[in-house]
Design a protein around this motif. Structure first.
Motif, PDB file in Angstrom:
ATOM      1  N   LEU A  34       0.825  -1.212   0.000  1.00 56.01           N
ATOM      2  CA  LEU A  34       0.000   0.000   0.000  1.00 56.01           C
ATOM      3  C   LEU A  34       0.858   1.262   0.000  1.00 56.01           C
ATOM      4  O   LEU A  34       0.596   2.195  -0.749  1.00 56.01           O
ATOM      5  N   VAL A  35       1.882   1.282   0.840  1.00 58.25           N
ATOM      6  CA  VAL A  35       2.739   2.461   0.928  1.00 58.25           C
ATOM      7  C   VAL A  35       3.480   2.694  -0.385  1.00 58.25           C
ATOM      8  O   VAL A  35       3.581   3.827  -0.851  1.00 58.25           O
ATOM      9  N   VAL A  36       3.954   1.624  -0.994  1.00 60.70           N
ATOM     10  CA  VAL A  36       4.652   1.763  -2.281  1.00 60.70           C
ATOM     11  C   VAL A  36       3.693   2.293  -3.345  1.00 60.70           C
ATOM     12  O   VAL A  36       4.034   3.165  -4.137  1.00 60.70           O
ATOM     13  N   ALA A  37       2.475   1.800  -3.345  1.00 66.85           N
ATOM     14  CA  ALA A  37       1.501   2.197  -4.361  1.00 66.85           C
ATOM     15  C   ALA A  37       0.938   3.595  -4.130  1.00 66.85           C
ATOM     16  O   ALA A  37       0.665   4.322  -5.083  1.00 66.85           O
ATOM     17  N   MET A  38       0.773   3.982  -2.853  1.00 68.84           N
ATOM     18  CA  MET A  38       0.042   5.206  -2.549  1.00 68.84           C
ATOM     19  C   MET A  38       0.880   6.311  -1.927  1.00 68.84           C
ATOM     20  O   MET A  38       0.398   7.431  -1.786  1.00 68.84           O
ATOM     21  N   GLY A  39       2.077   5.996  -1.493  1.00 67.54           N
ATOM     22  CA  GLY A  39       2.863   6.982  -0.769  1.00 67.54           C
ATOM     23  C   GLY A  39       2.475   6.995   0.700  1.00 67.54           C
ATOM     24  O   GLY A  39       1.855   6.059   1.185  1.00 67.54           O
ATOM     25  N   ALA A  40       2.812   8.048   1.384  1.00 67.13           N
ATOM     26  CA  ALA A  40       2.601   8.098   2.838  1.00 67.13           C
ATOM     27  C   ALA A  40       1.409   8.972   3.226  1.00 67.13           C
ATOM     28  O   ALA A  40       1.375   9.530   4.312  1.00 67.13           O
ATOM     29  N   GLU A  41       0.430   9.096   2.379  1.00 63.66           N
ATOM     30  CA  GLU A  41      -0.787   9.856   2.697  1.00 63.66           C
ATOM     31  C   GLU A  41      -1.611   9.027   3.685  1.00 63.66           C
ATOM     32  O   GLU A  41      -2.281   8.064   3.300  1.00 63.66           O
ATOM     33  N   TRP A  42      -1.522   9.396   4.961  1.00 64.79           N
ATOM     34  CA  TRP A  42      -2.010   8.539   6.038  1.00 64.79           C
ATOM     35  C   TRP A  42      -3.496   8.197   5.938  1.00 64.79           C
ATOM     36  O   TRP A  42      -3.884   7.038   6.071  1.00 64.79           O
ATOM     37  N   SER A  43      -4.341   9.141   5.706  1.00 58.96           N
ATOM     38  CA  SER A  43      -5.786   8.853   5.690  1.00 58.96           C
ATOM     39  C   SER A  43      -6.133   7.882   4.559  1.00 58.96           C
ATOM     40  O   SER A  43      -6.966   6.984   4.742  1.00 58.96           O
ATOM     41  N   SER A  44      -5.496   8.009   3.425  1.00 56.51           N
ATOM     42  CA  SER A  44      -5.739   7.085   2.312  1.00 56.51           C
ATOM     43  C   SER A  44      -5.230   5.695   2.634  1.00 56.51           C
ATOM     44  O   SER A  44      -5.880   4.691   2.320  1.00 56.51           O
ATOM     45  N   LEU A  45      -4.067   5.624   3.277  1.00 52.88           N
ATOM     46  CA  LEU A  45      -3.513   4.318   3.659  1.00 52.88           C
ATOM     47  C   LEU A  45      -4.434   3.593   4.633  1.00 52.88           C
ATOM     48  O   LEU A  45      -4.702   2.394   4.475  1.00 52.88           O
ATOM     49  N   VAL A  46      -4.916   4.313   5.619  1.00 56.47           N
ATOM     50  CA  VAL A  46      -5.802   3.695   6.624  1.00 56.47           C
ATOM     51  C   VAL A  46      -7.097   3.226   5.966  1.00 56.47           C
ATOM     52  O   VAL A  46      -7.574   2.120   6.229  1.00 56.47           O
ATOM     53  N   ARG A  47      -7.660   4.039   5.104  1.00 56.40           N
ATOM     54  CA  ARG A  47      -8.894   3.664   4.408  1.00 56.40           C
ATOM     55  C   ARG A  47      -8.702   2.364   3.633  1.00 56.40           C
ATOM     56  O   ARG A  47      -9.502   1.430   3.746  1.00 56.40           O
ATOM     57  N   GLU A  48      -7.635   2.287   2.868  1.00 55.71           N
ATOM     58  CA  GLU A  48      -7.387   1.089   2.059  1.00 55.71           C
ATOM     59  C   GLU A  48      -7.044  -0.114   2.925  1.00 55.71           C
ATOM     60  O   GLU A  48      -7.459  -1.236   2.630  1.00 55.71           O
ATOM     61  N   ALA A  49      -6.313   0.102   3.998  1.00 51.32           N
ATOM     62  CA  ALA A  49      -5.974  -1.003   4.905  1.00 51.32           C
ATOM     63  C   ALA A  49      -7.240  -1.571   5.549  1.00 51.32           C
ATOM     64  O   ALA A  49      -7.389  -2.784   5.673  1.00 51.32           O
ATOM     65  N   ARG A  50      -8.143  -0.705   5.921  1.00 45.71           N
ATOM     66  CA  ARG A  50      -9.405  -1.172   6.521  1.00 45.71           C
ATOM     67  C   ARG A  50     -10.241  -1.956   5.514  1.00 45.71           C
ATOM     68  O   ARG A  50     -10.933  -2.908   5.878  1.00 45.71           O
ATOM     69  N   ARG A  51     -10.156  -1.577   4.261  1.00 45.02           N
ATOM     70  CA  ARG A  51     -10.839  -2.350   3.228  1.00 45.02           C
ATOM     71  C   ARG A  51     -10.250  -3.751   3.110  1.00 45.02           C
ATOM     72  O   ARG A  51     -10.970  -4.725   2.929  1.00 45.02           O
ATOM     73  N   LEU A  52      -8.930  -3.836   3.221  1.00 46.81           N
ATOM     74  CA  LEU A  52      -8.278  -5.155   3.170  1.00 46.81           C
ATOM     75  C   LEU A  52      -8.686  -6.024   4.349  1.00 46.81           C
ATOM     76  O   LEU A  52      -8.932  -7.220   4.186  1.00 46.81           O
ATOM     77  N   VAL A  53      -8.757  -5.428   5.518  1.00 44.12           N
ATOM     78  CA  VAL A  53      -9.119  -6.175   6.725  1.00 44.12           C
ATOM     79  C   VAL A  53     -10.562  -6.677   6.621  1.00 44.12           C
ATOM     80  O   VAL A  53     -10.875  -7.785   7.058  1.00 44.12           O
ATOM     81  N   ALA A  54     -11.429  -5.879   6.028  1.00 42.75           N
ATOM     82  CA  ALA A  54     -12.850  -6.237   5.925  1.00 42.75           C
ATOM     83  C   ALA A  54     -13.102  -7.399   4.973  1.00 42.75           C
ATOM     84  O   ALA A  54     -14.130  -8.057   5.065  1.00 42.75           O
ATOM     85  N   CYS A  55     -12.164  -7.671   4.087  1.00 41.28           N
ATOM     86  CA  CYS A  55     -12.352  -8.750   3.100  1.00 41.28           C
ATOM     87  C   CYS A  55     -12.153 -10.109   3.705  1.00 41.28           C
ATOM     88  O   CYS A  55     -11.447 -10.401   4.529  1.00 41.28           O
TER      89      CYS A  55
END
Length: 55
Positions: free
Chosen positions: A34-55
């Motif tokens: 995620l960090v490699v793909a999106m950079g260090a934009e924290w709110s976007s990283l958390v949003r995407e990480a939560r999507r991964l956890v929900a799957c």
């Protein structure tokens, strides 16, 4: 100066990866991807990480 900038950048990204793992519960490889793909934009990283956890 270029070397110092790269070291700072790597340190910042490493911190983001560790924090993302700790705060969202995703795996380190997923966090790194995620960090490699999106950079260090924290709110976007958390949003995407939560999507991964929900799957």
């Amino acid at each position: 100066m270029g070397q110092m900038y790269r070291e700072f950048d790597v340190s910042r990204l490493s911190h983001a990866i560790r924090r993302l793992v700790r705060e969202t519960g995703i795996g380190e490889n997923d966090a790194r991807n995620l960090v490699v793909a999106m950079g260090a934009e924290w709110s976007s990283l958390v949003r995407e990480a939560r999507r991964l956890v929900a799957c």
